[in-house]
Motif scaffolding. Structure first.
Motif, PDB file in Angstrom:
ATOM      1  N   THR A 213      -5.252  -6.687  -1.641  1.00 16.43           N
ATOM      2  CA  THR A 213      -4.433  -5.584  -1.454  1.00 16.43           C
ATOM      3  C   THR A 213      -5.239  -4.341  -1.783  1.00 16.43           C
TER       4      THR A 213
ATOM      5  N   SER B  97       5.998   7.263  -2.715  1.00 20.09           N
ATOM      6  CA  SER B  97       7.273   6.814  -2.277  1.00 20.09           C
ATOM      7  C   SER B  97       7.571   6.931  -0.857  1.00 20.09           C
TER       8      SER B  97
ATOM      9  N   LEU C  26       5.480   6.206   1.648  1.00 21.50           N
ATOM     10  CA  LEU C  26       4.762   5.104   2.285  1.00 21.50           C
ATOM     11  C   LEU C  26       5.539   3.959   3.132  1.00 21.50           C
ATOM     12  N   PRO C  27       5.351   3.561   4.262  1.00 18.02           N
ATOM     13  CA  PRO C  27       6.158   2.613   4.738  1.00 18.02           C
ATOM     14  C   PRO C  27       5.775   1.256   4.265  1.00 18.02           C
ATOM     15  N   GLU C  28       6.526   0.223   4.240  1.00 12.13           N
ATOM     16  CA  GLU C  28       6.342  -1.144   3.901  1.00 12.13           C
ATOM     17  C   GLU C  28       5.332  -1.919   4.883  1.00 12.13           C
ATOM     18  N   PRO C  29       4.693  -2.886   4.549  1.00 13.68           N
ATOM     19  CA  PRO C  29       4.343  -3.221   3.282  1.00 13.68           C
ATOM     20  C   PRO C  29       3.387  -2.537   2.558  1.00 13.68           C
ATOM     21  N   LEU C  30       2.904  -1.362   2.970  1.00 12.89           N
ATOM     22  CA  LEU C  30       1.869  -0.396   2.370  1.00 12.89           C
ATOM     23  C   LEU C  30       2.279  -0.101   1.108  1.00 12.89           C
ATOM     24  N   HIS C  31       3.695   0.280   0.947  1.00 12.06           N
ATOM     25  CA  HIS C  31       4.217   1.068  -0.177  1.00 12.06           C
ATOM     26  C   HIS C  31       4.029  -0.027  -1.260  1.00 12.06           C
ATOM     27  N   SER C  32       4.310  -1.284  -1.147  1.00 17.77           N
ATOM     28  CA  SER C  32       4.254  -2.253  -2.224  1.00 17.77           C
ATOM     29  C   SER C  32       3.009  -2.661  -2.732  1.00 17.77           C
ATOM     30  N   SER C  33       2.061  -2.611  -1.539  1.00 14.59           N
ATOM     31  CA  SER C  33       0.627  -2.771  -1.955  1.00 14.59           C
ATOM     32  C   SER C  33       0.299  -1.736  -2.927  1.00 14.59           C
TER      33      SER C  33
ATOM     34  N   ILE D   4       1.670   0.230  -4.709  1.00  7.21           N
ATOM     35  CA  ILE D   4       2.273   0.301  -6.430  1.00  7.21           C
ATOM     36  C   ILE D   4       1.604  -0.761  -6.904  1.00  7.21           C
ATOM     37  N   GLN D   5       1.036  -1.935  -6.449  1.00  2.00           N
ATOM     38  CA  GLN D   5       0.439  -2.940  -7.157  1.00  2.00           C
ATOM     39  C   GLN D   5      -0.853  -2.481  -7.700  1.00  2.00           C
TER      40      GLN D   5
END
Length: 231
Positions: A58, A76, A78-85, A87-88
């Protein structure tokens, strides 16, 4: 009278000094206990979360793809899945910043472990964090920024010298007791003599457990007149 006053004053000074020393020791003990309570959390973050292959993948994805993304929308946006990565990864480094800021873990422990990664992740996330702050109109990931400032102020070489870490000289060899044993030499087989291959040693005697061939004796019967020479 004067002597009694001086003795009383000295006793009061000694009592105050003892009280001050006791207070300092109690405060240090309390701080040590708090650090001991939070140290397992830091170790768990560094060993379990940071060491997982999923987290490593990640983080590499964030470092590779974020520079090509538009930072105007902030984190906030950022498109998914880049946003979830993102945040992690942000949560991990921000949590380390919280522990360092509150004195739960030693700063040297974190900076000696992930100094370079802290600076690299801040350089990648900085435009997105500042854009997010502008959108929110307030602070955002301030503990992560504080950790990045600490990492930039502490040179890894100075930290290396402060901890007294040793360096292995170039071309140095391990002591003899630490070297692996040399492989045993295997001698090539030697051809046995013909007598040995036939079952007899070179001396002509039979090997133990084997009997030599017995010679046959010719029995001659002597009749009457035996021993008389022919006419």
């Amino acid at each position: 009278m004067f002597l009694q006053i001086m003795l009383s004053a000295g006793a009061v000074v000694i009592s105050l000094a003892a009280l001050a020393v006791s207070s300092v020791m109690s405060w240090r003990q309390l701080k040590s206990m708090r650090s001991a309570n939070h140290l397992p959390v830091a170790i768990e973050l560094l060993t379990r979360d940071y060491g997982r292959p999923e987290f490593q993948r990640t983080e590499r994805r964030i470092l590779a793809e974020l520079p090509a993304a538009d930072p105007a929308g902030g984190v906030s946006g950022l498109p998914e899945p880049l946003h979830s990565s993102a945040i992690q990864v942000i949560n991990f480094y921000d949590s380390m910043g919280i522990l360092v800021s509150f004195g739960c873990v030693e700063e040297e422990l974190v900076l000696a472990s992930i100094n370079h990664r802290i600076r690299r992740i801040w350089r990648t996330l900085e435009p997105f964090i500042r854009a997010e702050r502008a959108r929110r109109g307030g602070l955002y990931l301030d503990f992560l920024e504080d950790l990045a400032v600490r990492a930039h102020r502490r040179d890894p070489g100075d930290l290396h010298d402060q901890l007294g870490l040793r360096e292995m000289p170039v071309g140095a060899r391990a002591p003899a007791r630490m070297r692996p044993p040399a492989p045993a030499r295997v001698r090539p087989p030697v051809a046995a003599p013909a007598s040995v291959r036939a079952g007899l040693p070179a001396s002509g005697r039979a090997r133990p457990g084997r009997q030599a061939p017995r010679r046959r004796r010719t029995m001659v019967r002597l009749g009457a007149g035996a021993g008389t020479p022919p006419p």
